[in-house]
Design a protein around this motif. Structure first.
Motif, short mmCIF file in Angstrom:
data_model
loop_
_atom_site.label_atom_id
_atom_site.label_comp_id
_atom_site.label_asym_id
_atom_site.label_seq_id
_atom_site.Cartn_x
_atom_site.Cartn_y
_atom_site.Cartn_z
N GLU A 196 26.32 39.45 36.85
CA GLU A 196 25.87 39.61 35.46
C GLU A 196 27.03 40.21 34.68
O GLU A 196 27.15 41.42 34.55
N ALA A 197 27.89 39.34 34.16
CA ALA A 197 29.13 39.84 33.55
C ALA A 197 29.07 39.87 32.02
O ALA A 197 29.96 40.44 31.38
N SER A 198 28.03 39.29 31.46
CA SER A 198 27.98 39.15 30.01
C SER A 198 28.10 40.50 29.29
O SER A 198 27.33 41.43 29.56
N GLY A 199 29.09 40.60 28.41
CA GLY A 199 29.28 41.81 27.62
C GLY A 199 29.84 42.99 28.40
O GLY A 199 29.91 44.10 27.88
N ARG A 200 30.25 42.75 29.66
CA ARG A 200 30.72 43.88 30.49
C ARG A 200 32.23 43.84 30.67
O ARG A 200 32.85 42.78 30.69
N ASP A 201 32.82 45.03 30.84
CA ASP A 201 34.20 45.09 31.35
C ASP A 201 34.12 44.89 32.85
O ASP A 201 33.21 45.41 33.51
N VAL A 202 35.09 44.11 33.37
CA VAL A 202 35.04 43.77 34.80
C VAL A 202 36.40 44.05 35.44
O VAL A 202 37.45 43.78 34.87
N ALA A 203 36.35 44.58 36.66
CA ALA A 203 37.59 44.75 37.45
C ALA A 203 37.41 43.99 38.76
O ALA A 203 36.42 44.21 39.47
N ILE A 204 38.34 43.09 39.04
CA ILE A 204 38.26 42.30 40.27
C ILE A 204 39.20 42.92 41.31
O ILE A 204 40.36 43.22 40.99
N PHE A 205 38.71 43.11 42.53
CA PHE A 205 39.51 43.74 43.58
C PHE A 205 39.67 42.79 44.77
O PHE A 205 38.69 42.23 45.25
N ASP A 206 40.93 42.63 45.22
CA ASP A 206 41.18 41.79 46.39
C ASP A 206 42.28 42.45 47.22
O ASP A 206 43.03 43.30 46.71
N ASP A 207 42.40 42.02 48.48
CA ASP A 207 43.47 42.59 49.30
C ASP A 207 44.82 42.01 48.89
O ASP A 207 45.80 42.74 48.74
N ILE A 208 44.87 40.69 48.72
CA ILE A 208 46.15 40.01 48.49
C ILE A 208 46.08 39.14 47.24
O ILE A 208 45.07 38.47 47.00
N VAL A 209 47.15 39.16 46.45
CA VAL A 209 47.33 38.09 45.46
C VAL A 209 48.58 37.33 45.90
O VAL A 209 49.68 37.87 45.91
N SER A 210 48.38 36.09 46.29
CA SER A 210 49.50 35.28 46.74
C SER A 210 49.88 34.30 45.63
O SER A 210 50.68 34.62 44.76
N THR A 211 49.27 33.13 45.59
CA THR A 211 49.58 32.17 44.52
C THR A 211 48.88 32.53 43.22
O THR A 211 49.17 31.94 42.18
N GLY A 212 47.92 33.44 43.29
CA GLY A 212 47.15 33.81 42.10
C GLY A 212 45.97 32.89 41.85
O GLY A 212 45.19 33.12 40.93
N GLY A 213 45.81 31.86 42.68
CA GLY A 213 44.73 30.88 42.48
C GLY A 213 43.35 31.53 42.50
O GLY A 213 42.51 31.25 41.64
N THR A 214 43.13 32.41 43.47
CA THR A 214 41.81 33.05 43.60
C THR A 214 41.50 33.91 42.37
O THR A 214 40.44 33.78 41.76
N MET A 215 42.43 34.77 42.00
CA MET A 215 42.21 35.65 40.85
C MET A 215 42.07 34.85 39.55
O MET A 215 41.19 35.14 38.74
N ALA A 216 42.91 33.85 39.36
CA ALA A 216 42.85 33.06 38.12
C ALA A 216 41.49 32.40 37.98
O ALA A 216 40.87 32.41 36.90
N ARG A 244 36.60 42.77 28.74
CA ARG A 244 37.92 42.91 29.36
C ARG A 244 37.84 42.59 30.86
O ARG A 244 36.86 42.98 31.51
N VAL A 245 38.84 41.91 31.37
CA VAL A 245 38.89 41.66 32.81
C VAL A 245 40.25 42.13 33.34
O VAL A 245 41.30 41.72 32.83
N VAL A 246 40.23 43.02 34.31
CA VAL A 246 41.49 43.42 34.96
C VAL A 246 41.43 43.03 36.43
O VAL A 246 40.35 42.94 37.02
N CYS A 247 42.60 42.76 37.00
CA CYS A 247 42.68 42.36 38.41
C CYS A 247 43.49 43.40 39.15
O CYS A 247 44.55 43.83 38.66
N ALA A 248 43.01 43.79 40.32
CA ALA A 248 43.72 44.79 41.13
C ALA A 248 43.80 44.32 42.58
O ALA A 248 42.82 43.80 43.11
N CYS A 249 44.97 44.50 43.17
CA CYS A 249 45.10 44.12 44.58
C CYS A 249 46.01 45.13 45.29
O CYS A 249 46.85 45.78 44.65
N THR A 250 45.84 45.21 46.59
CA THR A 250 46.69 46.10 47.38
C THR A 250 48.07 45.48 47.61
O THR A 250 49.08 46.17 47.56
N HIS A 251 48.08 44.15 47.84
CA HIS A 251 49.32 43.47 48.23
C HIS A 251 49.71 42.40 47.21
O HIS A 251 49.32 41.24 47.34
N PRO A 252 50.50 42.76 46.20
CA PRO A 252 50.89 41.77 45.19
C PRO A 252 52.06 40.91 45.65
O PRO A 252 53.20 41.16 45.31
#
Ligand code: R5P
Length: 292
Positions: free
Chosen positions: A206-226, A239-247
């Motif tokens: 339920e993301a409508s009207g919400r700020d969202v932060a996406i968390f993943d272990d790895i961002v490699s090609t960026g396909g998943t996050m995009a 607002r959407v921000v992306c955070a990962c441990t291994h960029p």
């Protein structure tokens, strides 16, 4: 204990040594014209407990070999024990035979690390926790997610919804939600094992009207996050921000994610990158302090 920063993690290694208040072992490294790696310890390690800090991000094979050269040499020079701090463990995603005949690469990597004389192993947000059980030496995975979530909070996103872009990241979203306090949710992702193409869709988000932060272990090609960002934006996220441990940020990963509508992408210095704004040095120092 003394700290030996490897060529892949020089800044992080020095930071850890500073936090621990211990000596740094200077390590000379170079690459021969034909591509082979050279490692030489410039300070004695005899009788010491040595913490080698060496990540294995791209070029994975070179960084892995340099880790092996360092640990084997430290032992040959009389180190009492070697802790391998490998903030990003390469090959962890190939942890089973997905298609018949494939190498189970992570098992080979574990075998090499153990054969090089490492006594204890430490990493961050390992792709799957069951990999740790395949080590015959003590092995531990720390999490950088609470620290990343704390950084997201200071960006004015307290109360944001924490989202996992696939089932494997649910634990990360839950840990982040503890800090952000806005609950958590997840998406479904399926990968075609032959073409590598992914298919994703929202699962009870339920993301409508919400700020969202996406968390993943790895961002490699960026396909998943995009893909995750554009799905959330279409669902009305603010607002959407992306955070990962291994960029790892292969190729145009960063612009793919930002182009999909993400406001900011952040990561840690498990992998040095332009977005590595959160340092794991304090967490490593704390763990090493417990070990000695
Ligand atoms: C896979 O399950 C991992 O957790 C990441 O989601 C994945 O490695 C990200 O890769 P990419 O950035 O290429 O989509």
């Amino acid at each position: 204990m003394i700290v030996a920063p490897g060529p892949a993690s020089v800044s992080l290694g020095y930071r850890v040594a500073r936090e621990l208040g211990v000596e740094v072992v200077r390590v000379k490294f170079k690459t021969f014209p034909d591509g082979e790696s050279y490692i030489r310890f410039l300070d004695p390690v005899e009788g010491e407990d040595v913490a080698i800090i060496q990540s294995t991000h791209p070029p994975q094979d070179t960084n892995l070999l340099r880790l092996l050269l360092m640990s084997k040499t430290a032992k040959r020079l009389g180190a009492r024990s070697v802790v391998a701090v490998v903030p990003y463990l390469a090959y962890a995603r190939q942890d089973k035979e997905f298609l018949e005949g494939e190498a189970v690469s992570v098992d080979v990597v574990i075998g090499l690390i153990e054969a090089s004389g490492v006594d204890e192993f430490l990493t961050f947000d390992i792709h799957s926790m069951d990999i740790l059980e395949r080590f015959s030496i003590p092995a531990k995975s720390l999490s950088a997610i609470p620290a990343l979530a704390e950084h997201v909070r200071t960006m004015g996103l307290s109360g944001a919804l924490s989202v996992a872009p696939d089932e494997g990241a649910i634990g990360l979203a839950k840990a982040a939600a503890e800090v952000l306090g806005g609950g958590w949710s997840w998406m479904r992702k399926e990968r075609d094992r032959v073409t590598g193409e992914i298919r994703m869709w929202l699962e009870e988000v339920e993301a409508s009207g919400r700020d969202v932060a996406i968390f993943d272990d790895i961002v490699s090609t960026g396909g998943t996050m995009a893909r995750a960002v554009s799905l959330l934006k279409s669902a009305g996220a603010k607002r959407v921000v992306c955070a990962c441990t291994h960029p790892l940020l292969v190729g145009d990963a960063l612009s793919r994610i930002l182009g999909a509508g993400c406001d900011t992408v952040i990561g840690t210095d498990c992998v040095p990158s332009p977005i590595s704004v959160v340092s794991v040095s304090g967490l490593i120092a704390e763990e090493l302090r417990r070990m000695v």
